[in-house]
Scaffold this active site. Structure first.
Site, short mmCIF file in Angstrom:
data_model
loop_
_atom_site.label_atom_id
_atom_site.label_comp_id
_atom_site.label_asym_id
_atom_site.label_seq_id
_atom_site.Cartn_x
_atom_site.Cartn_y
_atom_site.Cartn_z
N ASP A 171 0.40 12.78 46.11
CA ASP A 171 1.07 11.48 46.11
C ASP A 171 0.13 10.40 45.58
OD1 ASP A 171 3.27 9.87 46.55
OD2 ASP A 171 2.91 9.63 48.69
N HIS A 254 7.20 9.28 40.32
CA HIS A 254 8.10 9.28 41.48
C HIS A 254 9.56 9.44 41.06
CE1 HIS A 254 4.69 8.13 43.98
NE2 HIS A 254 5.46 8.39 45.02
N HIS A 257 9.95 13.09 40.75
CA HIS A 257 10.08 13.64 42.12
C HIS A 257 11.51 13.51 42.61
CE1 HIS A 257 10.65 12.71 46.38
NE2 HIS A 257 9.82 13.71 46.61
N HIS A 271 6.65 16.04 49.58
CA HIS A 271 6.80 14.91 48.66
C HIS A 271 5.64 14.86 47.66
CE1 HIS A 271 7.55 10.68 47.45
NE2 HIS A 271 6.26 10.53 47.57
#
Length: 365
Positions: A171, A254, A257, A271
């Site tokens: 992340d 992101h 993702h 995540h």
């Protein structure tokens, strides 16, 4: 538009700090809702109660049901109102943090975030990521302020499985590259302004810290040791990445993702693991310098972050399924629009396949 940086009112990181939770939370209220998982409660309740002593506080534990969805948020709002809670504390991982922040926002209450793992940069942010009850990304809930307090007990974080710390590194890995893309496009950040010099410096420091301390931290946590490298990576994953992504902005990684959450096989992955692959996709999309891409690939492989679709459980690549990921990543309410050039689903599809090919090539060397 003004330059704006957001951060928690206070960030505290150290060994044994969980015992001081009542003292810290007592500055905000006297009837405190503590949201945690059932297993998490067993791990932290004894230390919290020991630290509470005879303090004039009421601690009300509530179980988190597993998904940061509006169904769960509304359930907890009802229970907290019925109990008369005046402060919300979220203890656990990213989805608990986001749920606690959302509950506090809708109730107009202060919120204290206590990570027991360093797997995401959610603790410090004024943001909750909302999913459906089935775990598919729905929306970002942008909040008016960061948490009142973030409390990190490194003794607890060090005891978590190494994979969780590595997920946090995945992340955090995206932070600098997404902030850089937003800076190049002059896009707004997640707190309603433009990027400050401080935010960009924190984002870059986050990346540098991962490269310098990431492998050492990974090895130390596997040995259940809390070394300086581990402490540095915990700060990078939690604070540097939290401030860096929010005040620097989100872009390609992101969004990728979020698109990947539409593939059921990826639901078994954290995540940060999906964001790490999204970072590679963003770099391919940007046609970044090959030396930079190789540095990111090498880092991911050293600590065990995904570099291919197969690493995310997608053993058989279905072109229609990958195109669906690309279309979702390009949604109007997502952040691919912050890239410094126009991006189409076809571009994203090609970048996903290109990143996967690079990952397979380097893994075979």
């Amino acid at each position: 538009m003004a330059n704006i940086i957001g951060s928690p009112s206070r960030y505290i990181q150290g060994k044994g700090e969980i015992k001081k939770l009542s003292s810290y939370a007592g500055n905000y209220g006297k009837k405190i809702c503590i949201l945690t998982s059932e297993s998490g409660r067993k791990r932290v309740e004894p230390a919290i109660l020991e630290g509470k002593g005879d303090a004039d506080l009421q601690l009300i534990f509530k179980n988190f049901n597993g998904e940061c969805s509006m169904t769960e948020i509304n359930r907890l709002i009802g229970e907290c109102k019925e109990a008369g809670c005046d402060t919300i504390v979220g203890i656990g991982g990213g989805k608990i943090h986001d749920t606690a922040k959302a509950v506090a926002y809708y109730m107009g209450l202060p919120v204290v975030i206590v990570p027991t793992i360093a797997s995401t940069d959610a603790p410090c942010s004024a943001l909750s990521v909302i999913y459906s009850d089935e775990g598919v990304f729905e929306k970002y809930l942008f909040l008016p302020a960061s948490p009142n307090l973030v409390l990190v007990d490194t003794d607890i974080v060090c005891k978590a499985p190494a994979r969780l710390l590595v997920s946090g590194m995945g992340d955090a890995l995206a932070t600098y590259f997404e902030a850089r893309a937003c800076q190049r496009s002059n896009a707004g950040n997640c707190v309603g302004g433009k990027i400050t010099l401080a935010a960009m410096a924190l984002a870059k420091l986050c990346y540098e810290t991962l490269l310098e301390s990431g492998v050492g931290a990974y090895l130390a946590v596997q040995a259940k040791a809390c070394t300086k490298a581990v402490e540095h990576v915990i700060e990078a994953n939690t604070y540097l990445s939290g401030i860096g992504f929010e005040s620097g902005g989100l872009a390609g990684a992101h969004a990728i993702h979020n698109g990947l959450t539409a593939i059921p096989e990826t639901h078994a992955f954290y995540h940060g693991e999906k964001v790490a692959f999204g970072t590679l996709v963003q770099l391919v999309l940007e046609n970044a310098d090959m030396e930079e891409i190789e540095t990111v690939l090498d880092f991911c492989m050293e600590v065990g972050l995904p570099t291919t679709l197969a690493d995310l459980g997608i053993k058989e690549v279905n072109p229609d399924q990958i195109m669906e990921v690309a279309k979702l990543a390009c949604s109007e309410n997502d952040t691919l629009g912050n890239m410094p050039f126009e991006v189409t689903p076809e571009d994203v599809y090609a970048a996903i396949m290109g990143a996967d090919a690079l990952g397979r090539y380097y893994a075979a060397e």
